[in-house]
Scaffold this motif. Structure first.
Motif, PDB file in Angstrom:
ATOM      1  N   LEU A 147       0.830  -1.206   0.000  1.00 23.58           N
ATOM      2  CA  LEU A 147       0.000   0.000   0.000  1.00 23.58           C
ATOM      3  C   LEU A 147       0.864   1.256   0.000  1.00 23.58           C
ATOM      4  N   ASN A 148       1.877   1.274   0.840  1.00 23.63           N
ATOM      5  CA  ASN A 148       2.753   2.446   0.915  1.00 23.63           C
ATOM      6  C   ASN A 148       3.548   2.641  -0.373  1.00 23.63           C
ATOM      7  N   GLN A 149       4.146   1.574  -0.860  1.00 20.06           N
ATOM      8  CA  GLN A 149       4.952   1.677  -2.075  1.00 20.06           C
ATOM      9  C   GLN A 149       4.077   1.918  -3.302  1.00 20.06           C
ATOM     10  N   GLY A 150       2.895   1.267  -3.330  1.00 15.93           N
ATOM     11  CA  GLY A 150       1.997   1.426  -4.464  1.00 15.93           C
ATOM     12  C   GLY A 150       1.464   2.833  -4.592  1.00 15.93           C
ATOM     13  N   THR A 151       1.259   3.506  -3.469  1.00 11.79           N
ATOM     14  CA  THR A 151       0.788   4.892  -3.490  1.00 11.79           C
ATOM     15  C   THR A 151       1.802   5.809  -4.155  1.00 11.79           C
ATOM     16  N   ARG A 152       3.093   5.473  -4.031  1.00 11.61           N
ATOM     17  CA  ARG A 152       4.159   6.281  -4.633  1.00 11.61           C
ATOM     18  C   ARG A 152       4.583   5.769  -6.005  1.00 11.61           C
ATOM     19  N   SER A 153       3.941   4.718  -6.489  1.00  7.44           N
ATOM     20  CA  SER A 153       4.415   4.047  -7.704  1.00  7.44           C
ATOM     21  C   SER A 153       4.397   4.940  -8.934  1.00  7.44           C
ATOM     22  N   ILE A 154       3.379   5.768  -9.087  1.00  6.13           N
ATOM     23  CA  ILE A 154       3.293   6.630 -10.267  1.00  6.13           C
ATOM     24  C   ILE A 154       4.192   7.853 -10.117  1.00  6.13           C
ATOM     25  N   SER A 155       4.125   8.512  -8.969  1.00  7.53           N
ATOM     26  CA  SER A 155       4.911   9.740  -8.773  1.00  7.53           C
ATOM     27  C   SER A 155       6.415   9.478  -8.843  1.00  7.53           C
ATOM     28  N   SER A 156       6.849   8.279  -8.460  1.00 11.63           N
ATOM     29  CA  SER A 156       8.279   7.979  -8.465  1.00 11.63           C
ATOM     30  C   SER A 156       8.805   7.594  -9.844  1.00 11.63           C
ATOM     31  N   LYS A 157       7.907   7.254 -10.763  1.00 14.20           N
ATOM     32  CA  LYS A 157       8.333   6.792 -12.082  1.00 14.20           C
ATOM     33  C   LYS A 157       7.843   7.668 -13.222  1.00 14.20           C
ATOM     34  N   ILE A 158       7.023   8.661 -12.939  1.00  9.92           N
ATOM     35  CA  ILE A 158       6.371   9.406 -14.011  1.00  9.92           C
ATOM     36  C   ILE A 158       7.368  10.108 -14.927  1.00  9.92           C
ATOM     37  N   ASN A 159       8.482  10.597 -14.395  1.00  3.78           N
ATOM     38  CA  ASN A 159       9.475  11.283 -15.237  1.00  3.78           C
ATOM     39  C   ASN A 159      10.096  10.345 -16.264  1.00  3.78           C
ATOM     40  N   VAL A 160      10.190   9.061 -15.909  1.00  6.31           N
ATOM     41  CA  VAL A 160      10.781   8.076 -16.813  1.00  6.31           C
ATOM     42  C   VAL A 160       9.763   7.598 -17.840  1.00  6.31           C
ATOM     43  N   VAL A 161       8.591   7.166 -17.360  1.00  4.49           N
ATOM     44  CA  VAL A 161       7.598   6.564 -18.259  1.00  4.49           C
ATOM     45  C   VAL A 161       6.934   7.598 -19.165  1.00  4.49           C
ATOM     46  N   SER A 162       6.988   8.872 -18.785  1.00  2.00           N
ATOM     47  CA  SER A 162       6.366   9.910 -19.611  1.00  2.00           C
ATOM     48  C   SER A 162       7.093  10.100 -20.942  1.00  2.00           C
ATOM     49  N   LYS A 163       8.341   9.609 -21.023  1.00  2.00           N
ATOM     50  CA  LYS A 163       9.132   9.768 -22.236  1.00  2.00           C
ATOM     51  C   LYS A 163       8.958   8.599 -23.210  1.00  2.00           C
TER      52      LYS A 163
END
Length: 267
Positions: free
Chosen positions: A88-104
């Motif tokens: 739950l804790n890690q999943g809540t941060r899953s998008i915010s922590s990777k968005i800079n990478v996956v957005s490209k």
């Protein structure tokens, strides 16, 4: 329903990618540690030992719960909770922590919470097997009731994904959501049947606690390993769990599809 269908399709079409990314992320996480991946198992073992000493030996004096030693009784609830809490804790941060990478790149952001779930699966499964072996050794195994364990694991997977998809989406809009989830997870453990023997509480209080869908999971997994109750014996509670879980999943899917094109701008 269209949003949920889109999210499900993204998972089906990227199934191989999910497992590859999960394996690679786990390897990179422990690459610089001397003990490497062993920390996946050492951390939960240490936590179980500490909680057993504090609540089993210190507070309860080691007294059993019925015919079951307290350590085994609490362990059957604590092992799934450690997986739930971490995910739950890690999943809540899953998008915010990777968005800079996956957005490209062209990447289905909806699978990021699932990757977190997969990252934590191996230590969870190993700990569950270890726990069941201890239960067998102490002759308090539930027997035939173990066949319903896969059902509760499915319940757990669906609820965790629904919850983390919702919170990871909301945390992109309001960053405080991450801290809110951490706080909720921290105290929720003491409102679940992990260390408390709920049967001794006021029935009204128990009914209130059962509104938490994670209560259904912890109690059900314990009943599958050391209990004697089938999940269909309380269909009202089962219907409540699935109704709430599917509602969260529908809301989470709709919000995710609505806002994900704006995630980069929200950084």
């Amino acid at each position: 329903m269209t949003a949920l269908a889109t999210v499900l399709k993204e998972h089906v079409y990227n199934l191989n990618l999910l497992f590859r990314l999960s394996v690679n992320e786990t390897k990179s996480k422990y690459r610089s540690h001397y003990l490497g991946g062993l920390w996946q198992f050492l951390n939960p073992l240490i936590q179980i030992g500490v909680y057993w000493f504090v609540f089993g030996v210190g507070i309860r004096g080691g007294s059993p719960v019925g015919d079951v030693p307290f350590f085994l009784w609490s362990m059957t609830g604590l092992i799934p909770w450690l997986y739930i809490a971490a995910t739950l804790n890690q999943g809540t941060r899953s998008i915010s922590s990777k968005i800079n990478v996956v957005s490209k790149m062209k990447f289905p952001v909806s699978v990021l919470p699932t990757i977190i779930m997969l990252n934590n699966v191996v230590p969870f499964v190993v700990m569950m097997i270890f726990g069941i072996m201890l239960v067998l050794f102490n002759d308090v195994f539930s027997g035939i009731y173990i066949v319903q364990l896969p059902y509760y694991l499915l319940c757990m997977a669906v609820l965790i994904y629904a919850f983390t998809l919702l919170t990871s989406t909301l945390s992109m809009i309001v960053r405080d959501i991450q801290l809110v989830v951490q706080s909720i997870v921290r105290f929720m453990m003491f409102l679940l049947p992990i260390f408390w023997i709920m049967d001794k509480l006021n029935p009204i209080f128990i009914a209130i606690l059962k509104l938490n869908p994670f209560y259904y999971l912890i109690d059900g997994i314990r009943e599958s390993i050391i209990g004697n109750t089938w999940f269909f014996e309380d269909m009202t509670y089962t219907l409540y769990f699935w109704s709430l879980t599917l509602f969260i999943l529908l809301v989470a899917s709709r919000l995710h599809i609505k806002f994900r094109n704006q995630f980069v701008d929200l950084m």
